[in-house]
Design a protein around this motif. Structure first.
Motif, mmCIF file in Angstrom:
data_model
loop_
_atom_site.group_PDB
_atom_site.id
_atom_site.type_symbol
_atom_site.label_atom_id
_atom_site.label_comp_id
_atom_site.label_asym_id
_atom_site.label_seq_id
_atom_site.Cartn_x
_atom_site.Cartn_y
_atom_site.Cartn_z
ATOM 1 N N PRO A 1 14.588 52.680 130.402
ATOM 2 C CA PRO A 1 15.253 51.566 129.696
ATOM 3 C C PRO A 1 15.501 51.836 128.214
ATOM 4 C CG PRO A 1 12.952 51.024 130.151
ATOM 5 C CD PRO A 1 13.254 52.291 130.896
ATOM 6 N N ILE A 2 14.758 52.765 127.636
ATOM 7 C CA ILE A 2 14.894 53.067 126.216
ATOM 8 C C ILE A 2 16.070 54.009 125.939
ATOM 9 C CG2 ILE A 2 13.431 55.132 126.153
ATOM 10 C CD1 ILE A 2 12.173 54.034 123.602
ATOM 11 N N LEU A 3 16.640 54.593 126.997
ATOM 12 C CA LEU A 3 17.701 55.584 126.852
ATOM 13 C C LEU A 3 19.032 54.903 126.546
ATOM 14 C CD1 LEU A 3 18.183 58.626 126.992
ATOM 15 C CD2 LEU A 3 18.662 58.385 129.428
ATOM 16 N N PHE A 4 19.685 55.301 125.457
ATOM 17 C CA PHE A 4 20.956 54.699 125.061
ATOM 18 C C PHE A 4 22.157 55.567 125.441
ATOM 19 C CE2 PHE A 4 24.454 53.952 122.101
ATOM 20 C CZ PHE A 4 24.607 52.572 122.201
ATOM 21 N N SER A 5 22.066 56.876 125.161
ATOM 22 C CA SER A 5 23.203 57.737 125.480
ATOM 23 C C SER A 5 22.748 59.148 125.830
ATOM 24 C CB SER A 5 24.200 57.794 124.310
ATOM 25 O OG SER A 5 23.704 58.593 123.260
ATOM 26 N N VAL A 6 23.591 59.824 126.631
ATOM 27 C CA VAL A 6 23.387 61.230 126.979
ATOM 28 C C VAL A 6 24.668 61.959 126.600
ATOM 29 C CG1 VAL A 6 22.804 62.884 128.783
ATOM 30 C CG2 VAL A 6 21.930 60.536 128.916
ATOM 31 N N ASN A 7 24.538 62.986 125.768
ATOM 32 C CA ASN A 7 25.700 63.691 125.235
ATOM 33 C C ASN A 7 25.738 65.128 125.737
ATOM 34 O OD1 ASN A 7 26.595 61.588 123.010
ATOM 35 N ND2 ASN A 7 24.382 61.766 122.887
ATOM 36 N N PHE A 8 26.855 65.501 126.344
ATOM 37 C CA PHE A 8 27.027 66.846 126.903
ATOM 38 C C PHE A 8 28.087 67.617 126.121
ATOM 39 C CE2 PHE A 8 25.632 64.201 130.489
ATOM 40 C CZ PHE A 8 24.562 64.940 130.970
ATOM 41 N N PHE A 9 27.932 68.930 126.088
ATOM 42 C CA PHE A 9 28.836 69.768 125.302
ATOM 43 C C PHE A 9 29.387 70.907 126.161
ATOM 44 C CE2 PHE A 9 25.850 67.628 122.638
ATOM 45 C CZ PHE A 9 26.638 67.118 121.625
ATOM 46 N N GLY A 10 30.565 71.400 125.756
ATOM 47 C CA GLY A 10 31.189 72.503 126.474
ATOM 48 C C GLY A 10 31.866 72.092 127.764
ATOM 49 N N VAL A 11 32.391 70.861 127.818
ATOM 50 C CA VAL A 11 33.099 70.394 129.013
ATOM 51 C C VAL A 11 34.601 70.603 128.835
ATOM 52 C CG1 VAL A 11 31.316 68.699 129.514
ATOM 53 C CG2 VAL A 11 33.306 68.017 128.167
ATOM 54 N N ASP A 12 35.369 70.392 129.904
ATOM 55 C CA ASP A 12 36.813 70.651 129.866
ATOM 56 C C ASP A 12 37.584 69.615 129.049
ATOM 57 O OD1 ASP A 12 36.499 72.902 131.453
ATOM 58 O OD2 ASP A 12 36.751 71.786 133.322
ATOM 59 N N SER A 13 37.122 68.356 129.070
ATOM 60 C CA SER A 13 37.831 67.314 128.319
ATOM 61 C C SER A 13 36.828 66.297 127.774
ATOM 62 C CB SER A 13 38.854 66.603 129.211
ATOM 63 O OG SER A 13 38.211 65.949 130.289
ATOM 64 N N SER A 14 37.119 65.787 126.585
ATOM 65 C CA SER A 14 36.234 64.805 125.953
ATOM 66 C C SER A 14 36.498 63.419 126.525
ATOM 67 C CB SER A 14 36.463 64.789 124.439
ATOM 68 O OG SER A 14 36.132 66.026 123.856
ATOM 69 N N HIS A 15 35.425 62.725 126.899
ATOM 70 C CA HIS A 15 35.554 61.360 127.392
ATOM 71 C C HIS A 15 34.178 60.698 127.423
ATOM 72 C CE1 HIS A 15 34.537 63.696 130.991
ATOM 73 N NE2 HIS A 15 34.069 62.584 131.521
ATOM 74 N N THR A 16 34.169 59.383 127.658
ATOM 75 C CA THR A 16 32.930 58.605 127.700
ATOM 76 C C THR A 16 32.884 57.772 128.977
ATOM 77 O OG1 THR A 16 32.761 58.464 125.285
ATOM 78 C CG2 THR A 16 31.575 56.806 126.558
ATOM 79 N N GLU A 17 31.710 57.731 129.600
ATOM 80 C CA GLU A 17 31.495 56.917 130.795
ATOM 81 C C GLU A 17 30.268 56.030 130.557
ATOM 82 O OE1 GLU A 17 30.986 59.527 134.098
ATOM 83 O OE2 GLU A 17 32.869 60.608 133.766
ATOM 84 N N LEU A 18 30.348 54.786 131.004
ATOM 85 C CA LEU A 18 29.211 53.865 130.916
ATOM 86 C C LEU A 18 28.683 53.612 132.325
ATOM 87 C CD1 LEU A 18 27.366 51.958 129.331
ATOM 88 C CD2 LEU A 18 29.120 50.183 129.584
ATOM 89 N N LYS A 19 27.430 53.986 132.538
ATOM 90 C CA LYS A 19 26.823 53.821 133.858
ATOM 91 C C LYS A 19 25.362 53.460 133.704
ATOM 92 C CE LYS A 19 26.492 56.063 138.386
ATOM 93 N NZ LYS A 19 26.809 57.275 139.177
ATOM 94 N N ASP A 20 24.930 52.403 134.404
ATOM 95 C CA ASP A 20 23.539 51.948 134.346
ATOM 96 C C ASP A 20 23.086 51.697 132.902
ATOM 97 O OD1 ASP A 20 23.204 52.192 137.162
ATOM 98 O OD2 ASP A 20 22.932 54.356 136.919
#
Length: 360
Positions: free
Chosen positions: A170-189
């Motif tokens: 529950p304390i987790l706000f965001s997970v950030n990944f690098f080196g992907v094909d395209s930049s975007h944001t998804e909201l899940k759980d």
């Protein structure tokens, strides 16, 4: 009879070298204006539009500002007292508000920060694995508003494998990944998953347009302090205490430190110094219209009256260009020289350069 207009106190004009910006703190947006119009709007009293001689220009500006609710009309001069000036003071109760660590952090770290209320804790990890999940869970009982994970290399299989375990934190706000094909944001759980094309090394070094933040809390911090170093602590992979990811100076090691020693260290004048640097004290930054919305991770240095950076910013305020825009030139090419001794501007060269860039 001339109409009476007041400026919305959450719409703040900030001047740069060539142009100015209205920071719309309420709507988290900004609008460029001319320096001439900045001097008209930079008042807490009634806005004197009669300073614009051209009626067409005056009407166009008023309509523009009214449409964005940057100004509003009042019926009489007595109404002004109903709209008091908003304080720009920063009310900060804790010296330490942000911490950045790696997954191999010593268990001693939890004891050391137990006395502090963190707004956010950032954890850097090469991948998502059980070690990372367990580390996040270990901070559950501490006063932390949110945890931000920075995963250096994106792996779709690992994300799928650990997605349910991440959702249980529950304390987790965001997970950030690098080196992907395209930049975007998804909201899940209730977790923001952010995907970036650049590597983590590039991300931590560079400022970009998408790293400009316009809101009241950020503005007040940047107006009074250094928006990156204020309240921040970075623990490197060896346990050394530093001001930020790019800082070289260490202030001791958490592996051999008591709680009292840790508190003395992070509250010492030397450790707090970078966080107290204001952009108006920094060469080049003081001329930048973005200075109160920018997260600048460069390490400031001081050998004279003002602070400066050895590494040049990706935005050049003297020609109003980002380094990825057509016509961009670095400071030296523009006619600006910055060193420990100060900032020297070749006005003739800069003027010719600016006119050439913006006339093409």
């Amino acid at each position: 009879m001339n109409k009476l207009y007041l400026r919305n106190q959450l719409c703040i004009p900030v001047i740069g070298f060539n142009r100015a910006i209205i920071y719309d703190l309420g709507r988290k947006d900004y609008h460029f204006i001319s320096k001439k119009h900045y001097h008209i709007l930079n008042t807490d009293g009634f806005v004197n539009f009669t300073r614009i001689a051209d009626q067409s220009e005056r009407s166009e500006l008023i309509d523009f500002l009214l449409s964005l609710e940057i100004i509003f009309e009042v019926a009489s001069a007595q109404e002004k007292k109903r709209f008091p000036k908003i304080s720009r003071a920063l009310h900060q109760t804790n010296e330490l508000t942000h911490a950045v660590i790696h997954t191999n952090i010593s268990n001693n770290f939890i004891d050391l920060i137990d006395q502090n209320h963190l707004q956010n804790l950032s954890i850097i990890s090469p991948q998502i694995d059980d070690e990372l999940i367990n580390l996040v869970a270990s901070f559950a009982q501490l006063e932390i508003d949110g945890i931000y994970l920075y995963i250096e290399k994106f792996d779709a299989e690992s994300l799928e494998k650990y997605e349910l375990k991440l959702a249980r934190q529950p304390i987790l706000f965001s997970v950030n990944f690098f080196g992907v094909d395209s930049s975007h944001t998804e909201l899940k759980d209730n977790i923001y998953y952010n995907f970036f094309t650049e590597s983590f090394g590039q991300y931590q070094q560079l400022l970009s347009v998408d790293k400009l933040f316009v809101n009241q809390a950020f503005f007040l911090e940047a107006y009074n302090k250094h928006s990156y170093y204020n309240g921040k602590i970075y623990i490197d992979q060896s346990g050394n205490i530093k001001n930020g990811l790019n800082s070289k100076q260490a202030f001791g090691n958490i592996n051999s430190m008591s709680v009292d020693e840790f508190q003395q260290t992070i509250n010492s004048k030397l450790f707090l110094e970078p966080g107290n640097i204001n952009k108006n004290q920094t060469l080049v930054c003081q001329h930048c219209e973005f200075r109160y919305m920018c997260t600048d991770v460069r390490v400031p240095e001081k050998e004279a009256e003002q602070w400066f950076h050895q590494v040049e910013c990706v935005y050049n305020p003297y020609i109003s260009k980002w380094n990825n825009e057509e016509g961009y030139l670095n400071l030296k090419e523009s006619g600006v020289t910055v060193s420990a001794s100060g900032c020297t501007i070749n006005k003739d060269k800069l003027s010719k350069t600016f006119n050439k860039i913006w006339s093409e």
